[in-house]
Motif scaffolding. Structure first.
Motif, PDB file in Angstrom:
ATOM      1  N   THR A   9       0.837  -1.205   0.000  1.00  0.00           N
ATOM      2  CA  THR A   9       0.000   0.000   0.000  1.00  0.00           C
ATOM      3  C   THR A   9       0.873   1.256   0.000  1.00  0.00           C
ATOM      4  O   THR A   9       0.621   2.211  -0.736  1.00  0.00           O
ATOM      5  CB  THR A   9      -0.950  -0.001   1.216  1.00  0.00           C
ATOM      6  N   PHE A  10       1.905   1.254   0.828  1.00  0.00           N
ATOM      7  CA  PHE A  10       2.836   2.383   0.915  1.00  0.00           C
ATOM      8  C   PHE A  10       3.497   2.626  -0.447  1.00  0.00           C
ATOM      9  O   PHE A  10       3.527   3.763  -0.934  1.00  0.00           O
ATOM     10  CB  PHE A  10       3.895   2.105   1.989  1.00  0.00           C
ATOM     11  N   SER A  16       1.880   6.393  -6.955  1.00  0.00           N
ATOM     12  CA  SER A  16       0.756   7.198  -7.477  1.00  0.00           C
ATOM     13  C   SER A  16       1.044   8.688  -7.339  1.00  0.00           C
ATOM     14  O   SER A  16       0.780   9.468  -8.262  1.00  0.00           O
ATOM     15  CB  SER A  16      -0.530   6.853  -6.730  1.00  0.00           C
ATOM     16  N   GLU A  17       1.577   9.078  -6.191  1.00  0.00           N
ATOM     17  CA  GLU A  17       1.899  10.495  -5.980  1.00  0.00           C
ATOM     18  C   GLU A  17       2.949  10.971  -6.973  1.00  0.00           C
ATOM     19  O   GLU A  17       2.854  12.081  -7.502  1.00  0.00           O
ATOM     20  CB  GLU A  17       2.381  10.727  -4.548  1.00  0.00           C
ATOM     21  N   GLN A  67      -1.251   7.423   5.634  1.00  0.00           N
ATOM     22  CA  GLN A  67      -2.352   8.313   5.993  1.00  0.00           C
ATOM     23  C   GLN A  67      -2.122   9.764   5.577  1.00  0.00           C
ATOM     24  O   GLN A  67      -3.071  10.541   5.511  1.00  0.00           O
ATOM     25  CB  GLN A  67      -2.594   8.263   7.501  1.00  0.00           C
ATOM     26  N   ILE A  68      -0.890  10.132   5.296  1.00  0.00           N
ATOM     27  CA  ILE A  68      -0.572  11.526   4.968  1.00  0.00           C
ATOM     28  C   ILE A  68      -0.854  11.798   3.494  1.00  0.00           C
ATOM     29  O   ILE A  68      -0.274  11.170   2.609  1.00  0.00           O
ATOM     30  CB  ILE A  68       0.896  11.859   5.295  1.00  0.00           C
ATOM     31  N   SER A  69      -1.720  12.750   3.255  1.00  0.00           N
ATOM     32  CA  SER A  69      -2.022  13.173   1.893  1.00  0.00           C
ATOM     33  C   SER A  69      -0.836  13.978   1.361  1.00  0.00           C
ATOM     34  O   SER A  69      -0.340  14.874   2.031  1.00  0.00           O
ATOM     35  CB  SER A  69      -3.286  14.030   1.897  1.00  0.00           C
ATOM     36  N   GLN A  73       5.393  15.444  -1.300  1.00  0.00           N
ATOM     37  CA  GLN A  73       5.514  16.895  -1.186  1.00  0.00           C
ATOM     38  C   GLN A  73       5.788  17.295   0.250  1.00  0.00           C
ATOM     39  O   GLN A  73       6.612  18.180   0.512  1.00  0.00           O
ATOM     40  CB  GLN A  73       4.254  17.589  -1.704  1.00  0.00           C
ATOM     41  N   PHE A  74       5.113  16.653   1.199  1.00  0.00           N
ATOM     42  CA  PHE A  74       5.338  16.931   2.620  1.00  0.00           C
ATOM     43  C   PHE A  74       6.802  16.682   2.991  1.00  0.00           C
ATOM     44  O   PHE A  74       7.437  17.524   3.637  1.00  0.00           O
ATOM     45  CB  PHE A  74       4.416  16.053   3.477  1.00  0.00           C
ATOM     46  N   LEU A  75       7.347  15.541   2.576  1.00  0.00           N
ATOM     47  CA  LEU A  75       8.738  15.222   2.900  1.00  0.00           C
ATOM     48  C   LEU A  75       9.699  16.167   2.204  1.00  0.00           C
ATOM     49  O   LEU A  75      10.710  16.587   2.789  1.00  0.00           O
ATOM     50  CB  LEU A  75       9.047  13.765   2.551  1.00  0.00           C
TER      51      LEU A  75
END
Length: 106
Positions: A9-10, A16-17, A67-69, A73-75
């Motif tokens: 899943t990860f 996908s991102e 869980q993080i959308s 980009q966040f990282l």
């Protein structure tokens, strides 16, 4: 969720991102793409390092990351805030941020 499914899943999520990121980049004019070159290379590098880190991550870390959308980009945003950061340090910073996420969840 069992460990193998969580890893799958990860990996699906970050893949996908990255595909969405690439699609969005390709919608830009070539001048904008050139201006984003560092970000593009960095996002791909983050993705590649996360693939390598996945088997080493704790289940709690994988769960939180799933869980993080907008995880990539966040990282990237967290990594770029660090002064004088080099690519060699990226894995350490990513691990630190991800570890911090699981601690916040506890």
């Amino acid at each position: 969720m069992e460990r193998k499914q969580l890893e799958k899943t990860f990996c699906w999520k970050i893949s996908s991102e990255l595909k969405i990121f690439k699609y969005e980049i390709l919608q830009k004019e070539k001048e904008e793409i050139m201006a984003d070159a560092y970000r593009i290379v960095s996002m791909i590098s983050i993705y590649e390092q996360l693939l390598e880190l996945c088997p080493k991550m704790k289940e709690e870390e994988l769960t939180k990351c799933v869980q993080i959308s907008g995880l990539l980009q966040f990282l990237f945003d967290e990594w770029i805030k660090k002064p004088d950061t080099q690519y060699e340090e990226m894995e350490h910073i990513l691990c630190s941020v991800i570890h911090g996420l699981s601690e916040k969840a506890a």
